[in-house]
Structure formats: C-alpha cells, structure tokens
Design an enzyme around this catalytic site. Structure first.
Site, short mmCIF file in Angstrom:
data_model
loop_
_atom_site.label_atom_id
_atom_site.label_comp_id
_atom_site.label_asym_id
_atom_site.label_seq_id
_atom_site.Cartn_x
_atom_site.Cartn_y
_atom_site.Cartn_z
N CYS A 1 20.12 12.75 -53.63
CA CYS A 1 20.88 13.12 -52.43
C CYS A 1 20.43 12.18 -51.31
O CYS A 1 19.23 12.13 -51.01
CB CYS A 1 20.62 14.58 -52.06
N ARG B 1 19.52 15.02 -59.91
CA ARG B 1 20.31 14.76 -58.71
C ARG B 1 19.60 13.78 -57.80
O ARG B 1 18.37 13.76 -57.73
CB ARG B 1 20.51 16.09 -57.95
#
Ligand SMILES: CC(=[NH2+])C(=O)[O-]
Length: 127
Positions: free
Chosen positions: A106, A104
């Site tokens: 972010c 991920r």
C-alpha cells in the site's frame, strides 16, 4: 497465450490498458479506480465510498476471469493520501477479512488518474 478480460460490471478502461489479463491460471487486474461502471463517475462521499467502489470493480474483473476475492494472492493499493490508510483498511477488511488476507503493498501515490482517492490492483488464480 495471454487472454484479455472485459466486463461491463467494471469501468471501461480510461487509457491504453485492458481491465485484466489472464496467463494460464493467473489473473492480473489493472488498477481499479472507484468509477461506477454505469456512469463512469465517482460515488458521492470520500475514501470509504471510493474504496468500496474500487474493490467492487476489482471483484467484477476477477469474477469475469474465473477468479475471485478468495483467490487473490497479492494486491497493490494506491492511496492519494496516507491519511486515508485507516479508513481504507476498514473497507479492505470487509472484503478480504484479516485471517488469510493476501499479500499486499500500500503506497501513497503522488496523484491518481481522475484525481481518485484510491486505486487497487490484484494478482489472483483462476479457480
Ligand atoms: C486507471 C489505470 N489502471 C491506468 O493505468 O490508468
């Protein structure tokens, strides 16, 4: 050959993009805004409700493409405010868990379409 993903269970595009594309066994979703697919409005509340809606829309696009939350290999998450990071992570963990969560990134975006608080996109494989 690229295929396009289209489902009524996720919000219609608000610009020149498809909800997702499939190339061989890989699914690339567009960034999913927290729009209710039926009303095209944000849910009442704040980051928690918007994160749930974005992730529900992401799941719908993935499933339409024959993928799923469990076949996501990478997400990119855009937050309007990094102050929402902890609350966003709580909802994200409800969906992806902690063990075996996908890769991920972010980031805080300067501004998101329709002034959303969150937008999430993913790459997954068709199961
Ligand atoms: C919302 C979105 N995915 C876009 O590109 O505008």
């Amino acid at each position: 050959m690229k295929k396009l993903v289209a489902t009524e269970n996720a919000p219609a595009a608000i610009g020149p993009y498809s909800q997702g594309t499939v190339l061989e066994n890989l699914v690339f979703t567009s960034g999913q805004l927290p729009l209710d697919p039926k009303t095209m409005a944000f849910p009442e509340g704040g980051i928690t409700e918007q994160a749930r809606m974005s992730l529900a829309n992401l799941k719908a696009v993935l499933e339409e493409a024959g993928a799923g939350i469990d076949s996501v290999v990478k997400t990119t998450c855009f937050l309007a405010k990094m102050e929402d990071f902890a609350a966003f992570n709580e909802v994200y963990t409800e969906v992806f868990g902690t063990e075996g969560a996908p890769a991920r990134s972010c980031i805080q975006a300067g501004r998101l379409p329709k002034d959303a608080l969150v937008e999430v996109e993913a790459i997954a494989y068709v199961k």
